[in-house]
Design a protein around this motif. Structure first.
Motif, PDB file in Angstrom:
ATOM      1  N   ASN A 186       0.839  -1.199   0.000  1.00 27.21           N
ATOM      2  CA  ASN A 186       0.000   0.000   0.000  1.00 27.21           C
ATOM      3  C   ASN A 186       0.877   1.253   0.000  1.00 27.21           C
ATOM      4  OD1 ASN A 186       0.936   0.162   2.620  1.00 27.21           O
ATOM      5  ND2 ASN A 186      -1.013  -0.376   3.565  1.00 27.21           N
ATOM      6  N   GLN A 187       0.246   2.422   0.033  1.00 29.78           N
ATOM      7  CA  GLN A 187       0.986   3.689  -0.016  1.00 29.78           C
ATOM      8  C   GLN A 187       1.940   3.846   1.151  1.00 29.78           C
ATOM      9  OE1 GLN A 187       0.551   4.785  -3.243  1.00 29.78           O
ATOM     10  NE2 GLN A 187       1.396   6.659  -2.450  1.00 29.78           N
ATOM     11  N   THR A 188       1.504   3.469   2.363  1.00 28.54           N
ATOM     12  CA  THR A 188       2.370   3.602   3.539  1.00 28.54           C
ATOM     13  C   THR A 188       3.590   2.693   3.416  1.00 28.54           C
ATOM     14  OG1 THR A 188       0.395   4.059   4.850  1.00 28.54           O
ATOM     15  CG2 THR A 188       2.403   3.495   6.057  1.00 28.54           C
TER      16      THR A 188
ATOM     17  N   VAL B 133       7.615   3.811   3.311  1.00 28.73           N
ATOM     18  CA  VAL B 133       8.620   3.202   4.196  1.00 28.73           C
ATOM     19  C   VAL B 133       9.724   2.545   3.359  1.00 28.73           C
ATOM     20  CG1 VAL B 133       9.005   1.355   5.888  1.00 28.73           C
ATOM     21  CG2 VAL B 133       7.043   2.884   6.132  1.00 28.73           C
TER      22      VAL B 133
END
Length: 177
Positions: free
Chosen positions: A33-35, A39
């Motif tokens: 996902n985007q998160t 990271v």
């Protein structure tokens, strides 16, 4: 002023609509996902920066640029991957039609409408891997469906779509009171 045989707005009878027997939205699976992407890019950039500075301090200054190019290539590959994830297929079955709507990652829309009485679902199955391809076939037209799904997902979708097509072929069920 209204004519003598016109209906008042509150007296209008709604148009009968076909009940939807089946509806599915097929989307490509993305595990990051985007998160997670942010990271990952922070970690890759940090490792590239530390490795590049270490190489520069040892006198191999051109390596710093290659570390930067590697991080940029990884960023670009994930952005392309996320852009491609915007594609989807929408399938709906009513007693009178099967509608397949395919939207590409660029927003191009293609739509097919089939009569559920005449359409069949073809599966190409590999004995080791499972369902590889699904096709809707009707009157000589063959349309691939769910190409981005995995074999287990294709099998599950095929089972549900086949049940919906059988329900559409049975016709409406009248339930008198």
């Amino acid at each position: 002023m209204t004519a003598g045989n016109a209906f008042a707005p509150e007296q209008q009878v709604p148009e009968p609509t076909d009940a939807e027997l089946f509806s599915a939205l097929l989307t490509p699976h993305r595990s990051l996902n985007q998160t997670g992407f942010i990271v990952l890019m922070v970690v890759v950039s940090g490792v590239s920066f530390v490795g590049g500075i270490a190489s520069w301090l040892m006198g191999a200054w051109p390596i710093l640029g290659f570390f930067g190019l590697d991080a940029l290539a990884i960023y670009w590959a994930f952005k392309v991957n996320f852009r491609r994830a915007r594609a989807y297929e929408q399938v709906s079955v009513t007693p009178s039609e099967l509608r397949l709507r395919r939207v590409s990652h660029r927003g191009h829309v293609m739509e097919w409408i089939f009569n559920p009485l005449w359409v069949r679902l073809d599966q190409i199955t590999h004995e080791e891997f499972g369902v590889e391809y699904l096709y809707l076939v009707s009157r000589g037209e063959r349309v691939a469906i769910g190409s981005f799904l995995g074999p287990d997902e294709k099998a599950s979708f095929a089972k549900a779509l086949t049940a919906a097509l059988l329900a559409a072929r049975r016709g409406p069920v009248l339930n008198p009171i």
